[in-house]
Design an enzyme around this catalytic site. Structure first.
Site, mmCIF file in Angstrom:
data_model
loop_
_atom_site.group_PDB
_atom_site.id
_atom_site.type_symbol
_atom_site.label_atom_id
_atom_site.label_comp_id
_atom_site.label_asym_id
_atom_site.label_seq_id
_atom_site.Cartn_x
_atom_site.Cartn_y
_atom_site.Cartn_z
ATOM 1 N N TYR A 81 16.240 29.773 7.959
ATOM 2 C CA TYR A 81 15.031 30.461 8.424
ATOM 3 C C TYR A 81 14.985 30.517 9.939
ATOM 4 O O TYR A 81 15.256 29.525 10.622
ATOM 5 C CB TYR A 81 13.780 29.724 7.938
ATOM 6 C CG TYR A 81 13.455 29.955 6.481
ATOM 7 C CD1 TYR A 81 13.143 31.214 5.999
ATOM 8 C CD2 TYR A 81 13.437 28.887 5.596
ATOM 9 C CE1 TYR A 81 12.839 31.407 4.662
ATOM 10 C CE2 TYR A 81 13.122 29.066 4.260
ATOM 11 C CZ TYR A 81 12.825 30.345 3.798
ATOM 12 O OH TYR A 81 12.526 30.524 2.485
ATOM 13 N N LYS A 127 0.843 -1.206 0.000
ATOM 14 C CA LYS A 127 0.000 0.000 0.000
ATOM 15 C C LYS A 127 0.876 1.253 0.000
ATOM 16 O O LYS A 127 2.094 1.156 0.202
ATOM 17 C CB LYS A 127 -0.915 -0.029 1.223
ATOM 18 C CG LYS A 127 -0.146 -0.008 2.538
ATOM 19 C CD LYS A 127 -0.997 -0.407 3.734
ATOM 20 C CE LYS A 127 -0.157 -0.416 4.993
ATOM 21 N NZ LYS A 127 -0.889 -0.996 6.137
HETATM 22 C C1 PLP Z 1 0.014 -1.972 6.735
HETATM 23 C C2 PLP Z 1 -0.472 -3.274 7.223
HETATM 24 C C3 PLP Z 1 0.407 -4.344 7.448
HETATM 25 C C4 PLP Z 1 1.901 -4.232 7.339
HETATM 26 O O1 PLP Z 1 2.421 -3.619 8.487
HETATM 27 P P1 PLP Z 1 4.025 -3.526 8.713
HETATM 28 O O2 PLP Z 1 4.171 -3.022 10.076
HETATM 29 O O3 PLP Z 1 4.507 -2.548 7.680
HETATM 30 O O4 PLP Z 1 4.549 -4.873 8.467
HETATM 31 C C5 PLP Z 1 -0.139 -5.566 7.797
HETATM 32 N N1 PLP Z 1 -1.470 -5.724 7.947
HETATM 33 C C6 PLP Z 1 -2.342 -4.705 7.752
HETATM 34 C C7 PLP Z 1 -3.799 -4.927 7.940
HETATM 35 C C8 PLP Z 1 -1.873 -3.455 7.404
HETATM 36 O O5 PLP Z 1 -2.735 -2.449 7.222
#
Ligand code: PLP
Length: 371
Positions: A258, A35
């Site tokens: 800044y 994702k």
């Molecule tokens: C994002 C996500 C993961 C992966 O999590 P990590 O900590 O990056 O391994 C696994 N399961 C779900 C449901 C997620 O949303």
């Protein structure tokens, strides 16, 4: 020369990290979580690198139908799980058309699934809330939800999942309690189980079950607050680099950047790097955050601006305009930058911005990581 900031993506490292997950969870299938544009590394780039061999990912997890359809258009044929399910009932026909697997986490989704007219029944994942109190059916309602899915003409197969809130804690009661809650809620219900994220893959083997869901470890980054990817046996996939675009000698007492938040304690060289928050480098990175200039660690000084940041070059007296600068990568874990910026590596990776040029390295199936 154009602006020098680049994200270098080491494809063999992705593959090596996938093999590490296989070794850690040898009895589980792998749902690679890609994702948020593959955690900022590039959605299709990551999917292809992880698919490239017989040892590739068994399925992919994304957060939206747009990401899933982009994967299908890019030729990805493996199962794709929509981790948040669908956001409106109208998506269901597209889900069926593209052969996607939605997570069902809420009664409205269940009702929409029951009411839908679909060309064929779907494989779905029933999400149980075992204690995170974000998405999922409360444990006491899991059985009823399962029975409704089993009786639904639009459902062909059911998996069971939950998500852990505190898997990155090295000890503590939270994870054992969530595991016990999930096991109680789903006892006797047929179907494959899925619980473990990256942290649980590394340190809660009893959570591994039929599927594991690695995200951050595939990118070579530690899910723990107190370690880095290499310390966990992982190979970082992204190097964010740029160049020195200016170098000047400042006088003792001169303020830099800044707000004049940092002043030179003595006469000294100050460098300017073409990297800023417009590229995704965190503005919250404090003075003292390490940066590698020509391979040497030097501290960031003053506020990060949109296109630039400044560094104290007393520790790199040979530095010259044009020298390579690593913002994170080999020798400087993104986790360390994140700690200095009051955030986590996940966020830094996800927010590398669209104006950064991406450069791929290596054949993903080649052995040995940092190609
Ligand atoms: C994002 C996500 C993961 C992966 O999590 P990590 O900590 O990056 O391994 C696994 N399961 C779900 C449901 C997620 O949303």
């Amino acid at each position: 020369m154009s602006r020098a900031i680049e994200a270098h993506i080491h494809l063999p490292a992705l593959h090596a990290n996938l093999l590490t997950v296989r070794r850690l969870a040898p009895r589980s299938r792998i749902l690679a979580v890609i994702k948020a544009h593959g955690y900022g590394h590039g959605l299709l780039r990551v999917a292809r690198a992880l698919a490239n061999t017989g040892t590739g990912a068994d399925a992919y997890g994304v957060a939206s139908i747009e990401e899933a359809l982009a994967l299908r258009e890019g030729g990805v044929r493996a199962p794709i799980v929509l981790l948040g399910g669908f956001f409106e009932a109208a998506e269901l026909s597209q889900i069926a058309g593209a052969g996607l697997v939605p997570v069902i986490h809420h009664p409205w989704q269940l009702a929409a699934l029951e009411a839908a007219r679909l060309p064929h029944p779907l494989e779905v994942v029933l999400k149980v809330d075992s204690g995170m109190h974000r998405l999922g059916f409360p444990a006491p309602q899991a059985r009823t939800a399962y029975e409704r899915l089993r009786g639904c003409r639009n459902v062909a197969a059911i998996q069971l999942m939950t998500h852990l809130a505190c898997a990155d804690e090295r000890q503590g009661e939270a994870t054992p309690r969530q595991l016990a809650c999930f096991d109680r809620a789903t006892a006797g219900l047929p179907g494959p189980r899925s619980i473990a994220n990256s942290a649980a893959i590394l340190q809660w083997p009893t959570s591994h079950r039929d599927w594991v869901r690695p995200g951050i470890i595939l990118y070579g980054v530690s899910p723990f607050a107190d370690s880095s990817g290499p310390e966990e046996g992982l190979q970082p996939v992204m190097t964010l680099k740029s160049r020195l675009i200016s170098l000047r000698r400042c006088r003792r007492g001169d303020a830099v950047g800044y707000g004049w938040t940092w002043r030179c304690p003595e006469d000294m060289p100050v460098g300017v790097v073409a990297a800023g928050y417009g590229d995704g480098y965190p503005r919250s990175a404090a003075s003292g955050t390490p940066v590698l200039v020509g391979g040497r660690r030097v501290p960031l000084v003053g506020r990060v601006s949109m296109d630039m940041l400044c560094v104290d070059l007393r520790g790199a007296p040979q530095a010259q305009v044009g020298d390579e600068v690593v913002l994170w990568g080999p020798g400087l874990p993104v986790e360390e930058v994140a700690r200095n910026a009051g955030t986590i590596a996940y966020e830094l990776l996800c927010r590398v911005s669209g104006r950064v040029r991406f450069v791929e390295h290596g054949d993903p199936a080649a052995p040995g990581g940092q190609g």
